[in-house]
Write a protein that holds these residues in place. Structure first.
Motif, PDB file in Angstrom:
ATOM      1  N   SER A 108     -10.528  -0.487   5.415  1.00 10.95           N
ATOM      2  CA  SER A 108      -9.829  -1.491   4.614  1.00 10.95           C
ATOM      3  C   SER A 108     -10.614  -1.819   3.337  1.00 10.95           C
ATOM      4  O   SER A 108     -10.044  -1.885   2.238  1.00 10.95           O
ATOM      5  CB  SER A 108      -9.620  -2.750   5.458  1.00 10.95           C
ATOM      6  N   TYR A 109     -11.922  -2.019   3.482  1.00 16.39           N
ATOM      7  CA  TYR A 109     -12.761  -2.352   2.331  1.00 16.39           C
ATOM      8  C   TYR A 109     -12.770  -1.217   1.305  1.00 16.39           C
ATOM      9  O   TYR A 109     -12.623  -1.452   0.100  1.00 16.39           O
ATOM     10  CB  TYR A 109     -14.186  -2.674   2.799  1.00 16.39           C
ATOM     11  N   PHE A 110     -12.937   0.030   1.792  1.00 17.43           N
ATOM     12  CA  PHE A 110     -12.924   1.180   0.883  1.00 17.43           C
ATOM     13  C   PHE A 110     -11.576   1.282   0.185  1.00 17.43           C
ATOM     14  O   PHE A 110     -11.518   1.471  -1.030  1.00 17.43           O
ATOM     15  CB  PHE A 110     -13.222   2.483   1.647  1.00 17.43           C
ATOM     16  N   SER A 111     -10.496   1.166   0.925  1.00 19.97           N
ATOM     17  CA  SER A 111      -9.154   1.298   0.361  1.00 19.97           C
ATOM     18  C   SER A 111      -8.907   0.244  -0.718  1.00 19.97           C
ATOM     19  O   SER A 111      -8.439   0.560  -1.819  1.00 19.97           O
ATOM     20  CB  SER A 111      -8.127   1.174   1.482  1.00 19.97           C
ATOM     21  N   GLU A 112      -9.237  -0.998  -0.416  1.00 23.28           N
ATOM     22  CA  GLU A 112      -9.039  -2.076  -1.378  1.00 23.28           C
ATOM     23  C   GLU A 112      -9.925  -1.891  -2.612  1.00 23.28           C
ATOM     24  O   GLU A 112      -9.474  -2.070  -3.747  1.00 23.28           O
ATOM     25  CB  GLU A 112      -9.352  -3.423  -0.723  1.00 23.28           C
ATOM     26  N   SER A 113     -11.178  -1.515  -2.393  1.00 21.18           N
ATOM     27  CA  SER A 113     -12.101  -1.329  -3.521  1.00 21.18           C
ATOM     28  C   SER A 113     -11.647  -0.180  -4.415  1.00 21.18           C
ATOM     29  O   SER A 113     -11.692  -0.292  -5.641  1.00 21.18           O
ATOM     30  CB  SER A 113     -13.520  -1.067  -3.010  1.00 21.18           C
ATOM     31  N   LEU A 114     -11.222   0.934  -3.806  1.00 23.59           N
ATOM     32  CA  LEU A 114     -10.760   2.069  -4.607  1.00 23.59           C
ATOM     33  C   LEU A 114      -9.492   1.711  -5.381  1.00 23.59           C
ATOM     34  O   LEU A 114      -9.345   2.084  -6.546  1.00 23.59           O
ATOM     35  CB  LEU A 114     -10.514   3.288  -3.720  1.00 23.59           C
ATOM     36  N   ALA A 115      -8.576   0.992  -4.734  1.00 25.49           N
ATOM     37  CA  ALA A 115      -7.334   0.603  -5.415  1.00 25.49           C
ATOM     38  C   ALA A 115      -7.628  -0.253  -6.650  1.00 25.49           C
ATOM     39  O   ALA A 115      -6.936  -0.158  -7.658  1.00 25.49           O
ATOM     40  CB  ALA A 115      -6.426  -0.155  -4.455  1.00 25.49           C
ATOM     41  N   ARG A 116      -8.671  -1.071  -6.582  1.00 21.66           N
ATOM     42  CA  ARG A 116      -9.038  -1.936  -7.702  1.00 21.66           C
ATOM     43  C   ARG A 116     -10.051  -1.290  -8.633  1.00 21.66           C
ATOM     44  O   ARG A 116     -10.428  -1.881  -9.647  1.00 21.66           O
ATOM     45  CB  ARG A 116      -9.595  -3.248  -7.172  1.00 21.66           C
ATOM     46  N   GLY A 117     -10.544  -0.094  -8.249  1.00 21.01           N
ATOM     47  CA  GLY A 117     -11.524   0.600  -9.079  1.00 21.01           C
ATOM     48  C   GLY A 117     -12.895  -0.028  -9.031  1.00 21.01           C
ATOM     49  O   GLY A 117     -13.697   0.144  -9.944  1.00 21.01           O
ATOM     50  N   ARG A 118     -13.186  -0.782  -7.959  1.00 20.36           N
ATOM     51  CA  ARG A 118     -14.479  -1.460  -7.817  1.00 20.36           C
ATOM     52  C   ARG A 118     -15.490  -0.552  -7.135  1.00 20.36           C
ATOM     53  O   ARG A 118     -15.168   0.160  -6.181  1.00 20.36           O
ATOM     54  CB  ARG A 118     -14.329  -2.721  -6.970  1.00 20.36           C
TER      55      ARG A 118
END
Length: 186
Positions: A108-118
């Motif tokens: 979840s953390y990886f997916s959210e971070s990648l979606a936001r480009g963080r």
């Protein structure tokens, strides 16, 4: 005006041969410089590759859309025991080796971070091929394509198991000392 054969030959050399020679020398110099730059670039690339392959960490790159790894450094085999080919050939491999206690929140953390480009900097557990639990610190830089969308996360996963084991040993010792101290006060 009539020039002697010797003067005509000298004029020919001056007007044709010397400029042609200078042109040839210039072309040869440019070619040599180009070959030198290419050789230096190849050496630099080889040095960088060797450095990455000899760092005691897992250096990796993946596709942000598919999650498929496009590069895994050799130390992945020493740290986790899984062959590099497994990482590269199976798009679900990383998900499968994440420790069950951490799998959902890490994905979840990886997916959210990648979606936001963080960029990402987390600690989590993974399962080694021999069943051991290995603590990893993943430091990830998210690169973007020409349209600004996240494209290639590149990361370094460091084995922090010894530090986590030392932290746990300190906690156990503190707990024992607290129990002894509490008993002594009673």
């Amino acid at each position: 005006l009539r020039y002697s054969a010797d003067i005509r030959m000298r004029l020919l050399v001056v007007t044709l041969v010397i400029p042609a020679s200078a042109l040839i020398v210039g072309l040869l110099r440019r070619r040599l410089e180009s070959q030198t730059r290419a050789r230096i670039a190849a050496q630099t690339l080889e040095q960088a590759h060797e450095m990455v392959q000899n760092i005691d960490a897992i250096v990796w790159e993946a596709d942000a859309r598919t999650g498929r790894f496009s590069f895994i450094s050799r130390p992945a085999e020493a740290i986790l025991g899984h062959p590099v080919e497994s990482w590269l050939s199976d798009p679900d491999f990383w998900r499968m080796i994440l420790h069950p206690d951490d799998r959902d929140w890490v994905l979840s953390y990886f997916s959210e971070s990648l979606a936001r480009g963080r960029d990402i900097n987390i600690e989590h557990k993974a399962r080694a091929a021999d069943g051991r639990t290995v603590w990893l610190r993943d430091v990830v830089r998210v690169t973007r394509d020409q349209d600004g969308h996240p494209s290639r996360p590149r990361g370094v996963a460091l084995d922090i198991t010894p530090r986590k084991q030392a932290d746990e040993a300190v906690r156990r010792t503190e707990s024992k000392l607290r129990a002894v101290f509490d008993t002594a006060l009673d």
